[in-house]
Scaffold this motif. Structure first.
Motif, PDB file in Angstrom:
ATOM      1  N   TYR A  66      -1.421   5.538  -8.082  1.00 49.63           N
ATOM      2  CA  TYR A  66      -0.127   4.915  -7.796  1.00 49.63           C
ATOM      3  C   TYR A  66      -0.382   3.622  -7.017  1.00 49.63           C
ATOM      4  O   TYR A  66      -1.050   3.647  -5.980  1.00 49.63           O
ATOM      5  CB  TYR A  66       0.751   5.830  -6.936  1.00 49.63           C
ATOM      6  CG  TYR A  66       1.198   7.107  -7.607  1.00 49.63           C
ATOM      7  CD1 TYR A  66       2.466   7.218  -8.169  1.00 49.63           C
ATOM      8  CD2 TYR A  66       0.353   8.215  -7.667  1.00 49.63           C
ATOM      9  CE1 TYR A  66       2.884   8.397  -8.759  1.00 49.63           C
ATOM     10  CE2 TYR A  66       0.760   9.397  -8.265  1.00 49.63           C
ATOM     11  CZ  TYR A  66       2.030   9.482  -8.808  1.00 49.63           C
ATOM     12  OH  TYR A  66       2.436  10.650  -9.394  1.00 49.63           O
ATOM     13  N   VAL A  67       0.159   2.520  -7.505  1.00 50.48           N
ATOM     14  CA  VAL A  67       0.088   1.245  -6.783  1.00 50.48           C
ATOM     15  C   VAL A  67       1.500   0.929  -6.322  1.00 50.48           C
ATOM     16  O   VAL A  67       2.394   0.670  -7.139  1.00 50.48           O
ATOM     17  CB  VAL A  67      -0.460   0.115  -7.675  1.00 50.48           C
ATOM     18  CG1 VAL A  67      -0.556  -1.177  -6.869  1.00 50.48           C
ATOM     19  CG2 VAL A  67      -1.834   0.486  -8.228  1.00 50.48           C
ATOM     20  N   ILE A  68       1.723   0.958  -5.018  1.00 47.89           N
ATOM     21  CA  ILE A  68       3.100   0.881  -4.513  1.00 47.89           C
ATOM     22  C   ILE A  68       3.406  -0.431  -3.798  1.00 47.89           C
ATOM     23  O   ILE A  68       4.380  -0.513  -3.040  1.00 47.89           O
ATOM     24  CB  ILE A  68       3.439   2.088  -3.612  1.00 47.89           C
ATOM     25  CG1 ILE A  68       2.460   2.215  -2.439  1.00 47.89           C
ATOM     26  CG2 ILE A  68       3.446   3.372  -4.421  1.00 47.89           C
ATOM     27  CD1 ILE A  68       2.870   3.263  -1.412  1.00 47.89           C
ATOM     28  N   ASP A  69       2.595  -1.465  -4.036  1.00 48.47           N
ATOM     29  CA  ASP A  69       2.938  -2.800  -3.541  1.00 48.47           C
ATOM     30  C   ASP A  69       3.788  -3.477  -4.608  1.00 48.47           C
ATOM     31  O   ASP A  69       3.265  -4.027  -5.569  1.00 48.47           O
ATOM     32  CB  ASP A  69       1.676  -3.619  -3.269  1.00 48.47           C
ATOM     33  CG  ASP A  69       1.996  -5.031  -2.770  1.00 48.47           C
ATOM     34  OD1 ASP A  69       3.182  -5.313  -2.523  1.00 48.47           O
ATOM     35  OD2 ASP A  69       1.062  -5.833  -2.634  1.00 48.47           O
ATOM     36  N   LEU A 117       3.024  -1.612 -14.709  1.00 50.96           N
ATOM     37  CA  LEU A 117       3.522  -0.327 -14.234  1.00 50.96           C
ATOM     38  C   LEU A 117       2.774   0.092 -12.970  1.00 50.96           C
ATOM     39  O   LEU A 117       1.571  -0.149 -12.849  1.00 50.96           O
ATOM     40  CB  LEU A 117       3.343   0.748 -15.312  1.00 50.96           C
ATOM     41  CG  LEU A 117       4.097   0.521 -16.627  1.00 50.96           C
ATOM     42  CD1 LEU A 117       3.703   1.584 -17.646  1.00 50.96           C
ATOM     43  CD2 LEU A 117       5.593   0.536 -16.389  1.00 50.96           C
ATOM     44  N   PRO A 118       3.462   0.748 -12.046  1.00 47.69           N
ATOM     45  CA  PRO A 118       2.803   1.177 -10.807  1.00 47.69           C
ATOM     46  C   PRO A 118       1.996   2.460 -10.967  1.00 47.69           C
ATOM     47  O   PRO A 118       1.242   2.818 -10.077  1.00 47.69           O
ATOM     48  CB  PRO A 118       3.983   1.391  -9.857  1.00 47.69           C
ATOM     49  CG  PRO A 118       5.112   1.791 -10.760  1.00 47.69           C
ATOM     50  CD  PRO A 118       4.905   1.025 -12.037  1.00 47.69           C
ATOM     51  N   ILE A 119       2.159   3.143 -12.090  1.00 50.74           N
ATOM     52  CA  ILE A 119       1.470   4.417 -12.305  1.00 50.74           C
ATOM     53  C   ILE A 119       0.371   4.201 -13.339  1.00 50.74           C
ATOM     54  O   ILE A 119       0.625   3.733 -14.451  1.00 50.74           O
ATOM     55  CB  ILE A 119       2.448   5.499 -12.790  1.00 50.74           C
ATOM     56  CG1 ILE A 119       3.623   5.619 -11.809  1.00 50.74           C
ATOM     57  CG2 ILE A 119       1.733   6.839 -12.931  1.00 50.74           C
ATOM     58  CD1 ILE A 119       4.802   6.352 -12.357  1.00 50.74           C
ATOM     59  N   LEU A 162      -5.595   7.959   0.169  1.00 48.38           N
ATOM     60  CA  LEU A 162      -4.862   6.748   0.513  1.00 48.38           C
ATOM     61  C   LEU A 162      -5.820   5.678   1.003  1.00 48.38           C
ATOM     62  O   LEU A 162      -6.612   5.915   1.913  1.00 48.38           O
ATOM     63  CB  LEU A 162      -3.835   7.037   1.623  1.00 48.38           C
ATOM     64  CG  LEU A 162      -2.990   8.303   1.521  1.00 48.38           C
ATOM     65  CD1 LEU A 162      -2.094   8.439   2.739  1.00 48.38           C
ATOM     66  CD2 LEU A 162      -2.158   8.295   0.262  1.00 48.38           C
ATOM     67  N   PHE A 163      -5.776   4.507   0.391  1.00 46.99           N
ATOM     68  CA  PHE A 163      -6.471   3.340   0.915  1.00 46.99           C
ATOM     69  C   PHE A 163      -5.757   2.100   0.410  1.00 46.99           C
ATOM     70  O   PHE A 163      -5.100   2.116  -0.635  1.00 46.99           O
ATOM     71  CB  PHE A 163      -7.958   3.325   0.539  1.00 46.99           C
ATOM     72  CG  PHE A 163      -8.255   3.450  -0.931  1.00 46.99           C
ATOM     73  CD1 PHE A 163      -8.283   2.343  -1.752  1.00 46.99           C
ATOM     74  CD2 PHE A 163      -8.513   4.692  -1.489  1.00 46.99           C
ATOM     75  CE1 PHE A 163      -8.569   2.458  -3.109  1.00 46.99           C
ATOM     76  CE2 PHE A 163      -8.806   4.816  -2.850  1.00 46.99           C
ATOM     77  CZ  PHE A 163      -8.833   3.705  -3.655  1.00 46.99           C
ATOM     78  N   HIS A 164      -5.916   1.007   1.161  1.00 47.77           N
ATOM     79  CA  HIS A 164      -5.100  -0.172   0.889  1.00 47.77           C
ATOM     80  C   HIS A 164      -5.543  -0.945  -0.336  1.00 47.77           C
ATOM     81  O   HIS A 164      -4.727  -1.282  -1.188  1.00 47.77           O
ATOM     82  CB  HIS A 164      -5.118  -1.109   2.097  1.00 47.77           C
ATOM     83  CG  HIS A 164      -4.375  -2.387   1.878  1.00 47.77           C
ATOM     84  ND1 HIS A 164      -3.000  -2.423   1.787  1.00 47.77           N
ATOM     85  CD2 HIS A 164      -4.801  -3.666   1.706  1.00 47.77           C
ATOM     86  CE1 HIS A 164      -2.615  -3.676   1.575  1.00 47.77           C
ATOM     87  NE2 HIS A 164      -3.684  -4.441   1.517  1.00 47.77           N
ATOM     88  N   GLY A 165      -6.827  -1.255  -0.436  1.00 44.37           N
ATOM     89  CA  GLY A 165      -7.278  -2.176  -1.471  1.00 44.37           C
ATOM     90  C   GLY A 165      -7.983  -1.512  -2.624  1.00 44.37           C
ATOM     91  O   GLY A 165      -7.385  -1.150  -3.629  1.00 44.37           O
ATOM     92  N   CYS A 166      -9.315  -1.343  -2.504  1.00 46.24           N
ATOM     93  CA  CYS A 166     -10.090  -0.828  -3.620  1.00 46.24           C
ATOM     94  C   CYS A 166     -11.303  -0.068  -3.121  1.00 46.24           C
ATOM     95  O   CYS A 166     -11.649  -0.132  -1.938  1.00 46.24           O
ATOM     96  CB  CYS A 166     -10.531  -1.973  -4.538  1.00 46.24           C
ATOM     97  SG  CYS A 166     -11.812  -3.053  -3.806  1.00 46.24           S
ATOM     98  N   VAL A 187      -3.436   6.650  -3.919  1.00 47.81           N
ATOM     99  CA  VAL A 187      -2.283   5.813  -3.580  1.00 47.81           C
ATOM    100  C   VAL A 187      -2.804   4.512  -2.972  1.00 47.81           C
ATOM    101  O   VAL A 187      -3.490   4.530  -1.956  1.00 47.81           O
ATOM    102  CB  VAL A 187      -1.320   6.518  -2.599  1.00 47.81           C
ATOM    103  CG1 VAL A 187      -0.110   5.627  -2.325  1.00 47.81           C
ATOM    104  CG2 VAL A 187      -0.869   7.863  -3.156  1.00 47.81           C
ATOM    105  N   ASN A 188      -2.465   3.409  -3.617  1.00 38.94           N
ATOM    106  CA  ASN A 188      -2.951   2.062  -3.275  1.00 38.94           C
ATOM    107  C   ASN A 188      -1.817   1.121  -2.920  1.00 38.94           C
ATOM    108  O   ASN A 188      -0.668   1.338  -3.317  1.00 38.94           O
ATOM    109  CB  ASN A 188      -3.612   1.415  -4.496  1.00 38.94           C
ATOM    110  CG  ASN A 188      -5.095   1.702  -4.605  1.00 38.94           C
ATOM    111  OD1 ASN A 188      -5.651   1.595  -5.669  1.00 38.94           O
ATOM    112  ND2 ASN A 188      -5.734   2.051  -3.515  1.00 38.94           N
ATOM    113  N   GLY A 189      -2.165   0.041  -2.252  1.00 38.14           N
ATOM    114  CA  GLY A 189      -1.266  -1.109  -2.104  1.00 38.14           C
ATOM    115  C   GLY A 189      -2.014  -2.358  -2.505  1.00 38.14           C
ATOM    116  O   GLY A 189      -2.740  -2.360  -3.487  1.00 38.14           O
TER     117      GLY A 189
END
Length: 632
Positions: free
Chosen positions: A544-547, A535-537, A406-410, A522-524
């Motif tokens: 997975y991009v869930i933003d 697509l988020p996947i 899990l991390f927010h950006g990149c 898992v990203n935002g």
């Protein structure tokens, strides 16, 4: 040393029977189904939507209600029961207003809630479920939950318990307790993958809720780091926080929510920009303030005033950190004041009454007074500091759990997909080492308050190679003053494109030591534009991009109201929230579109999780203690 360790451990186990008892429990626990993990990202202060999704377990409670009661309850009755579970105080108040709170209704409802709670908690060990009881009605809940009411000799006892709850006017309090327990047992672990702050009206309400949540972690987003750095003492980030809040009309959050006194800024703005309409600084209004009803015209003056202070502070920070390589973001030094241009483009507003073209970064005495007062409020605000402490205590720049990175950006990459090396204070870092270094610096900024680390917090917010920002620039100046789209363009780090490829996802997962057949990122941070076919996947199910648009300002771009990820013992599922209004409607028994992405065969048990690894390690230690016990 090892013998001393076991001697100390023995003190916690008065007899060998105590060790055997724990070993039996721990070994059995390994074969329970794993708990349900929920993943949120980029909630951006949208407390009403966030709380509704959390309390409904992203619609999972409604699904469990349907499965459990089936045809024994009409759909309308199931909906009403879920409305009560999600918002018990509001629902009970409304029923009382409507004269619907009869003893018969209360009795039937308690029976149904106990039955549902028993159903949703069945996969957990009794000790774990009891931890959710709290202190009020503990013995009564225990009896109702684990008494078989179908047995003839216990049925009357069971019925009498509920009858007396109603008789002694404890029913409403009891219902609130049971509904809260259903909410909490339905979400075993909560992951917030960044950006709780900015844009939306009520991040403080979200943080208040997270303070009470028993099992939560946070991966810092760049907007979280902005507030963390501001509280730690970075005045450029204090100005950024205020500017961002005013730009979205979030006065209630600042003054009522966090006790930040805006009076000095207000007085400075209305004097300095008295004859300036500040049209380019009109706030974007998505929510109405209840307490601080400041007109858009005054808000625009305040926004411009704090923005100029921000540009000056940003410029000074850039100049004292040449290794940031951000001279191209020192706006006031780049402006050609004589010709009113910026990088060759005309300025849409050239009124800068507090800027001396010969020394554009110098604050006036009034500007200094304003930022000093604001910074002091950030430093001494009790609630704000407790919230930031939670971000540090329960947060990190990344986290690995149960095969999820899990991390927010990149993770900053070069164009060829290799890990980008980033210079920090003369040394170079990439991949996991880079993330670890930034995490270390962020903690030093708060706990040691050293200026170099504080400046890095600013860089993390919008630096070119910041992993939680990951763009060529943050165009907060250009978006206001410049018409030229080329100057406003924000170019994403190659990660955002290359992470579509499975081999890149595998390379990053390997870099962080995430192993096994079931693993994922898992990203935002970057909104998924669903209405444009995005697509988020990605990467064949490994990213997975869930933003997706929980934040209202994004919903025009995304076309939906966001995503949440659900990871239970049966599957990893994506919940797509199409209708924002139904999420935030407190009288809605909300159900999103849920799609199972990774179906788990066989069902995932605790023994297959990180918790299971820890339990097995504990078992090994206790088995050795049992063997040594008589000789210690």
């Amino acid at each position: 040393m090892e013998e001393n360790y076991f001697k100390l451990l023995k003190e916690y186990y008065p007899s060998k029977s105590d060790i055997r008892n724990e070993l039996i429990s721990l070994n059995a626990k390994l074969y329970l189904p794993k708990g349900t993990e929920y993943f949120f990202s980029d909630v951006h202060g949208e407390a009403q939507a966030f709380l509704q999704l959390l309390k409904s377990a992203s619609g999972n409670i409604r699904e469990k209600t349907s499965i459990h009661f089936g045809d024994t309850l009409l759909k309308e009755e199931q909906d009403k029961l879920c409305e009560l579970i999600y918002n018990p105080k509001a629902a009970l108040h409304q029923m009382e207003e409507n004269g619907e709170l009869s003893d018969n209704y209360l009795t039937i409802t308690i029976h149904r809630l106990i039955s549902l709670f028993r159903f949703v908690s069945t996969k957990y060990a009794k000790n774990y479920v009891r931890q959710k009881f709290g202190h009020l009605f503990t013995d009564i809940v225990d009896e109702l939950l684990y008494t078989n009411d179908s047995e003839f000799n216990k049925k009357e006892y069971y019925d009498q318990l509920i009858e007396n709850i109603v008789k002694y006017d404890a029913a409403e309090e009891f219902i609130i307790k049971i509904t809260t327990m259903i909410q909490r047992i339905s979400v075993d672990k909560l992951h917030v993958v960044g950006d709780i702050y900015d844009r939306g009206p009520s991040p403080q309400i979200i943080m208040d809720e997270l303070l009470t949540f028993p099992n939560v972690d946070i991966q810092w987003g760049n907007h979280d780091v902005e507030w963390m750095g501001a509280v730690a003492g970075n005045k450029a980030l204090v100005a950024a926080c205020i500017a961002n809040a005013i730009s979205y009309n979030n006065f209630d959050m600042l003054e009522d929510g966090y006790g930040i006194n805006l009076r000095p800024l207000y007085e400075f703005a209305i004097i300095t920009y008295k004859d300036d309409p500040c049209e380019l600084f009109m706030p974007r209004i998505f929510d109405t303030n209840l307490y601080d009803n400041i007109s858009s015209e005054i808000a625009a003056k305040m926004f411009k005033a704090i923005s100029i202070i921000r540009y000056k502070l940003d410029g000074k920070l850039i100049e004292r950190n040449p290794d940031f390589n951000m001279d191209d973001r020192n706006f006031l030094k780049i402006i050609d004041f004589e010709n009113s241009t910026y990088k060759g483009a005309d300025l849409k507003d050239s009124n800068f009454p507090t800027v001396d073209p010969k020394d554009p970064l110098k604050l006036t005495k009034m500007e200094e007074a304003v930022i000093e007062a604001l910074a002091l409020d950030f430093k001494r605000g009790t609630k704000l500091n407790r919230h930031i402490e939670l971000l540090y205590e329960n947060g990190s720049i990344y986290k690995i759990e149960n095969g999820s990175l899990l991390f927010h950006g990149c993770i900053p990459l070069n164009d060829d997909g290799s890990l980008m090396e980033v210079e920090i204070w003369g040394d170079y870092y990439s991949g996991k080492a880079l993330m670890d270094k930034f995490d270390e610096i962020a903690r030093s900024a708060f706990y040691n308050n050293d200026q170099k680390s504080l400046d890095i917090m600013w860089y993390l917010f919008y630096g070119k190679q910041s992993p939680i920002f990951g763009k060529s620039q943050f165009s907060y100046f250009e978006n206001i003053f410049i018409e030229d789209e080329a100057l406003r363009k924000e170019i994403y780090n190659p990660y955002y494109k290359l992470s579509n490829e499975e081999e890149i996802a595998d390379m990053i997962l390997d870099e962080f030591g995430v192993t096994g057949a079931r693993r994922r990122i898992v990203n935002g941070h970057v909104p998924v534009k669903t209405k444009k076919g995005e697509l988020p996947i990605k990467a064949k199910g490994k990213v997975y991009v869930i933003d997706g648009g929980i934040s209202k300002p994004y919903q025009e771009k995304t076309g939906i109201a966001g995503y949440t990820l659900v990871f239970n013992s049966h599957a990893v599922s994506l919940a797509e929230h199409n209708n924002y209004q139904s999420i935030t409607d407190e009288a809605s028994s909300y159900r999103p579109n849920i799609k199972e992405i990774e179906v788990l065969h066989p069902r995932m048990l605790i023994k297959d999780t990180d918790e299971g690894k820890n339990i097995r390690q504990r078992i090994e230690v206790l088995e050795e203690l049992l063997e040594r016990y008589d000789n210690l």
